[in-house]
Design a protein around this motif. Structure first.
Motif, PDB file in Angstrom:
ATOM      1  N   ALA A  28      28.515  33.626  14.091  1.00  0.00           N
ATOM      2  CA  ALA A  28      29.960  33.429  14.200  1.00  0.00           C
ATOM      3  C   ALA A  28      30.686  34.397  13.259  1.00  0.00           C
ATOM      4  O   ALA A  28      31.731  34.966  13.613  1.00  0.00           O
ATOM      5  N   THR A  29      30.110  34.600  12.059  1.00  0.00           N
ATOM      6  CA  THR A  29      30.698  35.551  11.115  1.00  0.00           C
ATOM      7  C   THR A  29      30.597  36.970  11.644  1.00  0.00           C
ATOM      8  O   THR A  29      31.538  37.763  11.524  1.00  0.00           O
ATOM      9  N   LEU A  30      29.450  37.310  12.236  1.00  0.00           N
ATOM     10  CA  LEU A  30      29.293  38.635  12.822  1.00  0.00           C
ATOM     11  C   LEU A  30      30.345  38.875  13.909  1.00  0.00           C
ATOM     12  O   LEU A  30      30.933  39.960  13.996  1.00  0.00           O
ATOM     13  N   ASP A  31      30.559  37.866  14.735  1.00  0.00           N
ATOM     14  CA  ASP A  31      31.574  37.994  15.781  1.00  0.00           C
ATOM     15  C   ASP A  31      32.968  38.167  15.175  1.00  0.00           C
ATOM     16  O   ASP A  31      33.785  38.953  15.667  1.00  0.00           O
ATOM     17  N   GLU A  32      33.235  37.431  14.105  1.00  0.00           N
ATOM     18  CA  GLU A  32      34.531  37.543  13.430  1.00  0.00           C
ATOM     19  C   GLU A  32      34.721  38.947  12.867  1.00  0.00           C
ATOM     20  O   GLU A  32      35.805  39.551  12.993  1.00  0.00           O
ATOM     21  N   VAL A  33      33.672  39.488  12.246  1.00  0.00           N
ATOM     22  CA  VAL A  33      33.748  40.833  11.696  1.00  0.00           C
ATOM     23  C   VAL A  33      33.896  41.867  12.811  1.00  0.00           C
ATOM     24  O   VAL A  33      34.658  42.837  12.682  1.00  0.00           O
ATOM     25  N   ASP A  34      33.206  41.662  13.912  1.00  0.00           N
ATOM     26  CA  ASP A  34      33.339  42.567  15.056  1.00  0.00           C
ATOM     27  C   ASP A  34      34.785  42.607  15.541  1.00  0.00           C
ATOM     28  O   ASP A  34      35.367  43.682  15.746  1.00  0.00           O
ATOM     29  N   ARG A  35      35.384  41.439  15.704  1.00  0.00           N
ATOM     30  CA  ARG A  35      36.767  41.378  16.184  1.00  0.00           C
ATOM     31  C   ARG A  35      37.730  42.025  15.179  1.00  0.00           C
ATOM     32  O   ARG A  35      38.678  42.712  15.558  1.00  0.00           O
ATOM     33  N   ALA A  36      37.474  41.786  13.894  1.00  0.00           N
ATOM     34  CA  ALA A  36      38.395  42.299  12.871  1.00  0.00           C
ATOM     35  C   ALA A  36      38.302  43.810  12.702  1.00  0.00           C
ATOM     36  O   ALA A  36      39.269  44.456  12.287  1.00  0.00           O
ATOM     37  N   THR A  37      37.141  44.388  13.033  1.00  0.00           N
ATOM     38  CA  THR A  37      36.937  45.811  12.760  1.00  0.00           C
ATOM     39  C   THR A  37      36.993  46.700  13.991  1.00  0.00           C
ATOM     40  O   THR A  37      37.153  47.911  13.858  1.00  0.00           O
ATOM     41  N   ALA A  38      36.847  46.134  15.186  1.00  0.00           N
ATOM     42  CA  ALA A  38      36.704  46.964  16.395  1.00  0.00           C
ATOM     43  C   ALA A  38      37.892  47.906  16.592  1.00  0.00           C
ATOM     44  O   ALA A  38      37.712  49.126  16.748  1.00  0.00           O
ATOM     45  N   ALA A  39      39.093  47.373  16.598  1.00  0.00           N
ATOM     46  CA  ALA A  39      40.268  48.212  16.881  1.00  0.00           C
ATOM     47  C   ALA A  39      40.519  49.247  15.787  1.00  0.00           C
ATOM     48  O   ALA A  39      40.678  50.442  16.086  1.00  0.00           O
ATOM     49  N   PRO A  40      40.544  48.847  14.510  1.00  0.00           N
ATOM     50  CA  PRO A  40      40.759  49.876  13.477  1.00  0.00           C
ATOM     51  C   PRO A  40      39.628  50.893  13.420  1.00  0.00           C
ATOM     52  O   PRO A  40      39.860  52.067  13.147  1.00  0.00           O
ATOM     53  N   LEU A  61      33.351  31.130   0.964  1.00  0.00           N
ATOM     54  CA  LEU A  61      33.244  32.512   1.414  1.00  0.00           C
ATOM     55  C   LEU A  61      34.035  32.685   2.709  1.00  0.00           C
ATOM     56  O   LEU A  61      33.897  31.913   3.653  1.00  0.00           O
ATOM     57  N   THR A  62      34.856  33.722   2.731  1.00  0.00           N
ATOM     58  CA  THR A  62      35.722  33.957   3.882  1.00  0.00           C
ATOM     59  C   THR A  62      35.826  35.454   4.148  1.00  0.00           C
ATOM     60  O   THR A  62      35.658  36.273   3.242  1.00  0.00           O
ATOM     61  N   ALA A  63      36.116  35.803   5.403  1.00  0.00           N
ATOM     62  CA  ALA A  63      36.340  37.205   5.768  1.00  0.00           C
ATOM     63  C   ALA A  63      37.789  37.621   5.552  1.00  0.00           C
ATOM     64  O   ALA A  63      38.143  38.774   5.773  1.00  0.00           O
ATOM     65  N   ALA A  64      38.630  36.699   5.091  1.00  0.00           N
ATOM     66  CA  ALA A  64      40.068  36.968   5.000  1.00  0.00           C
ATOM     67  C   ALA A  64      40.381  38.123   4.050  1.00  0.00           C
ATOM     68  O   ALA A  64      41.248  38.955   4.337  1.00  0.00           O
ATOM     69  N   HIS A  65      39.693  38.186   2.918  1.00  0.00           N
ATOM     70  CA  HIS A  65      40.005  39.235   1.936  1.00  0.00           C
ATOM     71  C   HIS A  65      39.542  40.607   2.429  1.00  0.00           C
ATOM     72  O   HIS A  65      40.234  41.609   2.210  1.00  0.00           O
ATOM     73  N   LEU A  66      38.402  40.661   3.087  1.00  0.00           N
ATOM     74  CA  LEU A  66      37.959  41.921   3.676  1.00  0.00           C
ATOM     75  C   LEU A  66      38.940  42.365   4.760  1.00  0.00           C
ATOM     76  O   LEU A  66      39.326  43.544   4.820  1.00  0.00           O
TER      77      LEU A  66
END
Length: 526
Positions: free
Chosen positions: A194-206, A515-520
């Motif tokens: 789920a975290t990997l998917d979240e990181v994928d979504r957050a990074t794909a466009a930029p 632990l959260t992906a929000a700060h990244l």
């Protein structure tokens, strides 16, 4: 003393000398490989795994854990650590032996192998120099292919290792080694992906936006269409780091630098002494030595060492800052903790600390205050430094998506067409086109698959933790550079607790939130 205390003392008394001897032998085979050193390491590793495979000891650990509510927290925690250490080895001795022999054999190959260009042996630093500075595309391709030659040398053995590891995991009731490693590493597979998917979504466009600009620039440099770009047009053989053309070239600031002195100065500014580690370390390249970088705590009593292959450039400055981040963590563990807990809370917490320090190499305050770069020179590239930090996060996040998904598939079916799968994932996540008609085990050139299996998710979580720690330190101490209070905060809140806390509890205690992906994500949006 309770029965649990006696059990812990008994097992520690057996395990402790073996762990120390193994660390010593691992250091020896990594720094000065020889048949005698390899045989010694293999023998000690087998002794260690024989102890960890003792079914009676494991039964006693399980029985004690069922009575865990009767014990002090540190006793309960030690029983948990022992359980996760013993469980993977509850298989027959012959299977343990075959795994150890193959692991040592493959790692020895990595330590001694050197690729060839035009019949000349070259080390990783030489390959990196060509990819970083060369404009001759055929020469770059030769260098890139040299970096992959070790893959063909070890691929069959890496597949065999995956099969053996799976055999052990299935005997223990797990789907495969990947599932077993997560379970005994205090990680939840569902949460991980789920975290990997979240990181994928957050990074794909930029990432796509940044990569399009990079490709246009590289196409101009090499006189080709963007669609003709291939992996050897990038600076890093695996595209783990952004090319200079997609970030900022800092090598001119480091070409005459004393990288050791910069490392000492960086940590001195935080009140953290790295000199005892430097005195025990092995920092420069030579034949017969591992070409990679790592930190090792030999005895959990302060004998901490770093292996590097330093050159005066940005890459090795960042690596030294990173590895000595591991080192100060190990050095500052609370020495009064039980030996079993005298280690970082988790791989992801020590990786997060190391990444936090590694990022300093692109920090404008660090460049002026510590590296002594003229403020006007730094001011002229401030915007590019910010973009470079963002690019580094994007590129590494996408690389971790490749590695973690690849490794899950490797253990799901070791005999699948991983040569093709590898490039499918590289194209999907890194947007790098595979070489035309390429059919080679390029994936096997990544040493982590052998020596640190199912580890890459810790780098991803480490990046999240590094960003979360940075936000905490910015708010509490004003940053990391020359802030002794930041050093004290890290020591008190992250380092000293060691393994006495589960990683998730330590992260929340140190930063005030889980632990959260929000700060990244916030850093990527900046």
């Amino acid at each position: 003393m309770s029965d649990a205390d006696r059990l812990i003392a008994l097992l520690e008394g057996k395990l402790r000398p073996l762990e120390t001897a193994l660390a010593e032998s691992w250091w020896e085979t990594s720094t000065r490989a020889s048949p005698e050193a390899v045989a010694r390491r293999e023998r000690i590793e087998l002794e260690r795994r024989e102890l960890l495979g003792d079914p009676d000891a494991f039964g006693a650990i399980e029985a004690a854990r069922r009575r865990g509510d009767r014990f002090e927290p540190l006793v309960t925690r030690q029983l948990d650590v022992l359980h996760d250490a013993f469980l993977p080895h509850q298989v027959d001795a012959d299977l343990r032996r075959r795994i150890v022999e193959l692991e040592v054999d493959v790692e020895t190959t990595f330590n001694t192998f050197r690729g060839e260009i035009d019949g000349q042996r070259v080390d990783d630093n030489a390959i990196a120099d060509i990819l970083r500075t060369g404009d001759d595309a055929p020469r770059r391709r030769d260098a890139w292919e040299a970096s992959k030659q070790v893959g063909a040398e070890v691929a069959d053995r890496v597949r065999a290792l995956a099969r053996l590891r799976n055999e052990a995991a299935r005997r223990l009731g797990y789907r495969d080694h990947f599932a077993l490693a997560l379970a005994t590493g205090e990680l939840d597979g569902q949460r991980l992906f789920a975290t990997l998917d979240e990181v994928d979504r957050a990074t794909a466009a930029p990432f796509d936006e940044w990569k399009a600009r990079l490709d246009a620039d590289l196409a101009g440099r090499f006189g080709c269409d963007p669609g003709d770009l291939r992996p050897w047009h990038l600076d890093d053989p695996f595209f783990q780091d952004p090319p200079v053309r997609g970030a900022v070239d800092l090598d001119r600031f480091f070409e005459h630098a004393d990288v050791e002195a910069l490392t000492v100065r960086s940590y001195d500014g935080l009140g953290l002494d790295t000199r005892p580690v430097l005195a025990r370390s092995d920092l420069y390249a030579r034949e017969g030595k591992s070409q990679h970088a790592f930190c090792i705590h030999v005895d959990r009593e302060g004998d901490v060492r770093v292996l590097c292959n330093v050159q005066p450039n940005e890459r090795w400055t960042e690596t030294m800052l990173h590895e000595f981040g591991h080192a100060v963590y190990d050095r500052e563990l609370d020495s009064s903790l039980p030996w079993l807990l005298r280690e970082p809370a988790h791989a992801l917490t020590t990786e997060g600390v190391a990444m936090l320090f590694g990022r300093l190499a692109r920090d404008s305050r660090w460049l002026t205050t510590v590296a002594g770069v003229d403020a006007a020179d730094v001011g002229a590239i401030t915007d590019r430094l910010s973009a470079a930090r963002r690019a580094a996060l994007l590129v590494f996040a996408r690389w971790v998506l490749v590695m973690t998904n690849f490794e899950r598939g490797l253990y799901a079916d070791p005999d699948a067409d991983h040569d093709t799968r590898w490039w499918d994932l590289v194209e999907q996540y890194q947007r790098v086109r595979r070489p035309d008609d390429r059919k080679a085990p390029d994936w096997a050139a990544k040493i982590h698959l052998t020596v640190a299996p199912v580890y890459y998710q810790n780098y991803l979580y480490g990046e999240l933790f590094a960003s979360q720690l940075q936000a905490t330190l910015d708010a509490k101490t004003g940053g990391l550079v020359d802030e002794p209070e930041a050093g004290r905060t890290l020591v008190d809140e992250v380092f000293r607790p060691g393994g006495s806390l589960r990683w998730d509890r330590l992260v929340e205690r140190a930063t005030g939130e889980p632990l959260t992906a929000a700060h990244l994500a916030r850093q990527l949006a900046a």
